[in-house]
Motif scaffolding. Sequence first.
Motif, PDB file in Angstrom:
ATOM      1  N   SER A  50       0.809  -1.425   0.025  1.00 35.50           N
ATOM      2  CA  SER A  50       0.038  -0.093  -0.059  1.00 35.50           C
ATOM      3  C   SER A  50       0.864   1.317   0.032  1.00 35.50           C
ATOM      4  O   SER A  50       2.087   1.301   0.314  1.00 35.50           O
ATOM      5  N   SER A  51       0.416   2.462  -0.405  1.00 41.33           N
ATOM      6  CA  SER A  51       1.131   3.738  -0.580  1.00 41.33           C
ATOM      7  C   SER A  51       1.164   4.168   0.753  1.00 41.33           C
ATOM      8  O   SER A  51       2.373   4.711   1.101  1.00 41.33           O
ATOM      9  N   GLU A  52       0.427   3.891   1.713  1.00 43.77           N
ATOM     10  CA  GLU A  52       0.473   4.268   3.188  1.00 43.77           C
ATOM     11  C   GLU A  52       1.534   3.708   3.752  1.00 43.77           C
ATOM     12  O   GLU A  52       2.349   4.237   4.566  1.00 43.77           O
ATOM     13  N   SER A  53       1.686   2.332   3.446  1.00 39.76           N
ATOM     14  CA  SER A  53       2.963   1.895   4.154  1.00 39.76           C
ATOM     15  C   SER A  53       4.337   2.065   3.440  1.00 39.76           C
ATOM     16  O   SER A  53       5.283   2.061   4.250  1.00 39.76           O
ATOM     17  N   ASP A  55       4.946   5.124   2.364  1.00 40.54           N
ATOM     18  CA  ASP A  55       5.190   6.228   2.743  1.00 40.54           C
ATOM     19  C   ASP A  55       5.685   6.030   4.514  1.00 40.54           C
ATOM     20  O   ASP A  55       6.662   6.818   4.715  1.00 40.54           O
ATOM     21  N   HIS A  56       5.095   5.301   5.207  1.00 34.27           N
ATOM     22  CA  HIS A  56       5.848   4.803   6.425  1.00 34.27           C
ATOM     23  C   HIS A  56       7.174   4.406   6.593  1.00 34.27           C
ATOM     24  O   HIS A  56       7.849   5.005   7.220  1.00 34.27           O
ATOM     25  N   ASN A  59       9.309   7.679   5.614  1.00 33.42           N
ATOM     26  CA  ASN A  59       9.657   8.439   6.810  1.00 33.42           C
ATOM     27  C   ASN A  59      10.282   7.706   7.872  1.00 33.42           C
ATOM     28  O   ASN A  59      11.386   8.330   8.434  1.00 33.42           O
ATOM     29  N   GLU A  77      10.540  -2.284  11.103  1.00 31.98           N
ATOM     30  CA  GLU A  77       9.286  -1.752  10.685  1.00 31.98           C
ATOM     31  C   GLU A  77       8.893  -1.910   9.201  1.00 31.98           C
ATOM     32  O   GLU A  77       7.653  -2.637   8.821  1.00 31.98           O
ATOM     33  N   LEU A  81       5.887  -4.421   7.688  1.00 31.45           N
ATOM     34  CA  LEU A  81       4.851  -3.814   6.699  1.00 31.45           C
ATOM     35  C   LEU A  81       4.981  -4.750   5.289  1.00 31.45           C
ATOM     36  O   LEU A  81       4.138  -4.426   4.184  1.00 31.45           O
TER      37      LEU A  81
END
Length: 83
Positions: A50-53, A55-56, A59, A77, A81
Amino acid sequence: MDELTHYVQIIKQNLETLSAPDYEGKDEELMRQQEELEKVEQHFLSEINSSESFDHIVNAAVKCASNEISLDELEDEYNLLTK
């Protein structure tokens, strides 16, 4: 996780280059670093669902490059993910 270590190294170099005073070839160096970052990010995108993962992870890698978290924490992390 050689890819993660490599990615953190590129981010560190990029942060150093960005904060360095202007010099001849700085723009070219930044472009080269950006291209290398994008190659590694494409690899991560293929492994992360996912794009959220994604981005995580980006970061967390920046935090690792800034010594806010350890490489081991970044790897944890990443493993969470990508499973």
